[in-house]
Motif scaffolding. Structure first.
Motif, mmCIF file in Angstrom:
data_model
loop_
_atom_site.group_PDB
_atom_site.id
_atom_site.type_symbol
_atom_site.label_atom_id
_atom_site.label_comp_id
_atom_site.label_asym_id
_atom_site.label_seq_id
_atom_site.Cartn_x
_atom_site.Cartn_y
_atom_site.Cartn_z
ATOM 1 N N GLU A 1 0.827 -1.199 0.000
ATOM 2 C CA GLU A 1 0.000 0.000 0.000
ATOM 3 C C GLU A 1 0.867 1.256 0.000
ATOM 4 O O GLU A 1 0.571 2.229 -0.707
ATOM 5 C CB GLU A 1 -0.914 -0.026 1.239
ATOM 6 N N GLU A 2 1.960 1.253 0.790
ATOM 7 C CA GLU A 2 2.872 2.392 0.770
ATOM 8 C C GLU A 2 3.478 2.588 -0.608
ATOM 9 O O GLU A 2 3.635 3.720 -1.078
ATOM 10 C CB GLU A 2 3.973 2.177 1.804
ATOM 11 N N LYS A 3 3.815 1.497 -1.290
ATOM 12 C CA LYS A 3 4.388 1.623 -2.635
ATOM 13 C C LYS A 3 3.355 2.166 -3.619
ATOM 14 O O LYS A 3 3.670 2.988 -4.493
ATOM 15 C CB LYS A 3 4.900 0.254 -3.096
ATOM 16 N N ARG A 4 2.094 1.730 -3.479
ATOM 17 C CA ARG A 4 1.055 2.236 -4.388
ATOM 18 C C ARG A 4 0.848 3.743 -4.195
ATOM 19 O O ARG A 4 0.751 4.502 -5.178
ATOM 20 C CB ARG A 4 -0.261 1.493 -4.139
ATOM 21 N N LEU A 5 0.804 4.194 -2.929
ATOM 22 C CA LEU A 5 0.644 5.622 -2.659
ATOM 23 C C LEU A 5 1.844 6.421 -3.160
ATOM 24 O O LEU A 5 1.683 7.527 -3.692
ATOM 25 C CB LEU A 5 0.451 5.849 -1.157
ATOM 26 N N GLU A 6 3.027 5.866 -3.000
ATOM 27 C CA GLU A 6 4.227 6.556 -3.475
ATOM 28 C C GLU A 6 4.212 6.682 -4.991
ATOM 29 O O GLU A 6 4.560 7.733 -5.549
ATOM 30 C CB GLU A 6 5.477 5.788 -3.004
ATOM 31 N N ASP A 7 3.814 5.600 -5.676
ATOM 32 C CA ASP A 7 3.725 5.670 -7.145
ATOM 33 C C ASP A 7 2.655 6.659 -7.594
ATOM 34 O O ASP A 7 2.838 7.378 -8.593
ATOM 35 C CB ASP A 7 3.425 4.272 -7.713
ATOM 36 N N GLU A 8 1.532 6.713 -6.865
ATOM 37 C CA GLU A 8 0.463 7.650 -7.224
ATOM 38 C C GLU A 8 0.908 9.104 -7.042
ATOM 39 O O GLU A 8 0.639 9.963 -7.890
ATOM 40 C CB GLU A 8 -0.778 7.359 -6.378
ATOM 41 N N ARG A 9 1.625 9.377 -5.930
ATOM 42 C CA ARG A 9 2.130 10.726 -5.702
ATOM 43 C C ARG A 9 3.127 11.118 -6.790
ATOM 44 O O ARG A 9 3.127 12.248 -7.277
ATOM 45 C CB ARG A 9 2.790 10.810 -4.324
ATOM 46 N N TRP A 10 3.927 10.178 -7.193
ATOM 47 C CA TRP A 10 4.917 10.489 -8.238
ATOM 48 C C TRP A 10 4.216 10.731 -9.582
ATOM 49 O O TRP A 10 4.634 11.618 -10.337
ATOM 50 C CB TRP A 10 5.923 9.345 -8.342
ATOM 51 N N ALA A 11 3.157 9.968 -9.837
ATOM 52 C CA ALA A 11 2.418 10.171 -11.102
ATOM 53 C C ALA A 11 1.738 11.543 -11.105
ATOM 54 O O ALA A 11 1.735 12.260 -12.118
ATOM 55 C CB ALA A 11 1.396 9.052 -11.291
ATOM 56 N N GLN A 12 1.143 11.948 -9.976
ATOM 57 C CA GLN A 12 0.521 13.263 -9.886
ATOM 58 C C GLN A 12 1.546 14.373 -10.064
ATOM 59 O O GLN A 12 1.282 15.401 -10.708
ATOM 60 C CB GLN A 12 -0.202 13.418 -8.540
#
Length: 361
Positions: free
Chosen positions: A334-345
């Motif tokens: 879940e932390e990796k998914r949130l980190e990837d989402e923040r980077w995509a934004q």
């Protein structure tokens, strides 16, 4: 029970156990000579294993004579000459029975003190030391075969005592071959030590012969009487005591003192500052300095090949997310998914080249 009725092995064992306190062993010497245990007409194979250990008697007698305490030079000379006679008798006995191999005779036959070349003298000493160590190791191995514990090789008396004939014939018959071999190796060791002792005794005899004559001893009572006639009065304790009071109640000095001007302490301090190096002396060592700098945070740890092999925070997060089926793995995923989402934004809000306002390509 008289000493003549005591068995020889018991008599020898008793003498060996008290050898450190004894000065001579006349009973053992007389007993072995009276029994005529050894003869020049027989060979080594004809000597029984029980009697073989008694070849060490001259060596033990010589050891006692050389180690005996003597305060006077004449007494020491007499001890050394007796020890020299016993040592030579021991060497002659072993040579008559051909106990020593020719190789060892050649090694120990050279006197290191008579070699002028230091390099050759060192080679001879090294060869003799190696051979003696080899013999000692062989004795230890043979004692282990007999089921005996290790002994201090420097204690000759205990080594000889451990090889005396057993009280029961059955024990002796079971280990007769090993006992005979051990005794022969011990005789070789003592032969090597005898050569060294004879060399040392010769040097000591030469020193004692060239030493100045001893001063005649004076009767102490007469000497004290003569000293009372002429003597210097010693200073009273009050003059030598530097911790007591300076003056008594009447103002009389009780100990020596020095009158100094006012400010003498400051003067001495300034004098100490003058006679010193003109540069600042170190107040701590290098290790102490590095430890203090590390405590202050001025030394950066890490880097190098070891640091390159350690995964980064993002790589470690990806590795932890791959732990499927565990609670920790799900949290990391879940932390990796949130980190990837923040980077995509972030990449959507800041397209590549958006900040390049000065040199657009």
């Amino acid at each position: 029970m008289s000493e003549t009725s005591i068995p020889l092995q018991t008599l020898y064992s008793r003498a060996l156990r008290t050898a450190s306190k004894a000065s001579v062993l006349p009973t053992i010497e007389d007993e072995t000579q009276a029994l005529h245990l050894f003869s020049t007409n027989e060979t080594l194979e004809e000597v029984s294993t029980r009697d073989l250990i008694y070849m060490t008697v001259p060596f033990i007698l010589a050891e006692l004579e050389s180690s005996a305490r003597a305060t006077q030079r004449d007494d020491r000379l007499a001890r050394l000459r007796k020890a020299q006679v016993h040592f030579k008798l021991f060497i002659s006995l072993l040579d008559d029975y051909h106990v020593l191999p020719e190789e060892e005779k050649k090694i120990y036959g050279q006197k290191s003190s008579g070699i002028a070349d230091p390099a050759k003298r060192r080679e001879v000493k090294i060869a003799q030391f190696k051979k003696e160590k080899e013999i000692k190791n062989k004795i230890s191995a043979l004692r282990a075969r007999r089921g005996q514990t290790d002994l201090d090789m420097s204690n000759t008396y205990n080594l000889v005592d451990s090889l005396l004939p057993a009280s029961t014939s059955s024990d002796e018959d079971n280990n007769e071959d090993v006992t005979r071999e051990t005794t022969l190796v011990l005789l070789r060791l003592q032969w090597a030590q005898t050569r060294s002792h004879l060399d040392s005794i010769g040097q000591e005899l030469e020193l004692l012969a060239n030493a100045p004559p001893e001063e005649p001893r004076v009767d102490e009572s007469r000497q004290h009487t003569a000293d009372d006639t002429w003597r210097i009065e010693s200073a009273p304790n009050s003059l030598t005591n530097q911790q007591g009071p300076l003056l008594d109640v009447s103002g009389r000095p009780l100990r020596p003192f020095t009158i100094l001007p006012a400010g003498a302490g400051e003067r001495a301090r300034m004098q100490g500052e003058v006679f010193r190096p003109d540069h600042r002396l170190p107040t701590m060592g290098i290790d102490e300095y590095l430890e203090e700098e590390r405590r202050r945070g001025n030394i950066i740890d890490g880097g190098g090949p070891q640091s390159a092999n350690v995964p980064t925070k993002k790589e470690q997060l990806a590795l932890d997310a791959e732990l499927d089926g565990t609670h920790g793995g799900e949290e990391r995923a879940e932390e990796k998914r949130l980190e990837d989402e923040r980077w995509a934004q972030y990449t959507d809000a800041n397209p590549r080249g958006a900040g390049n306002t000065m040199n657009r390509g």
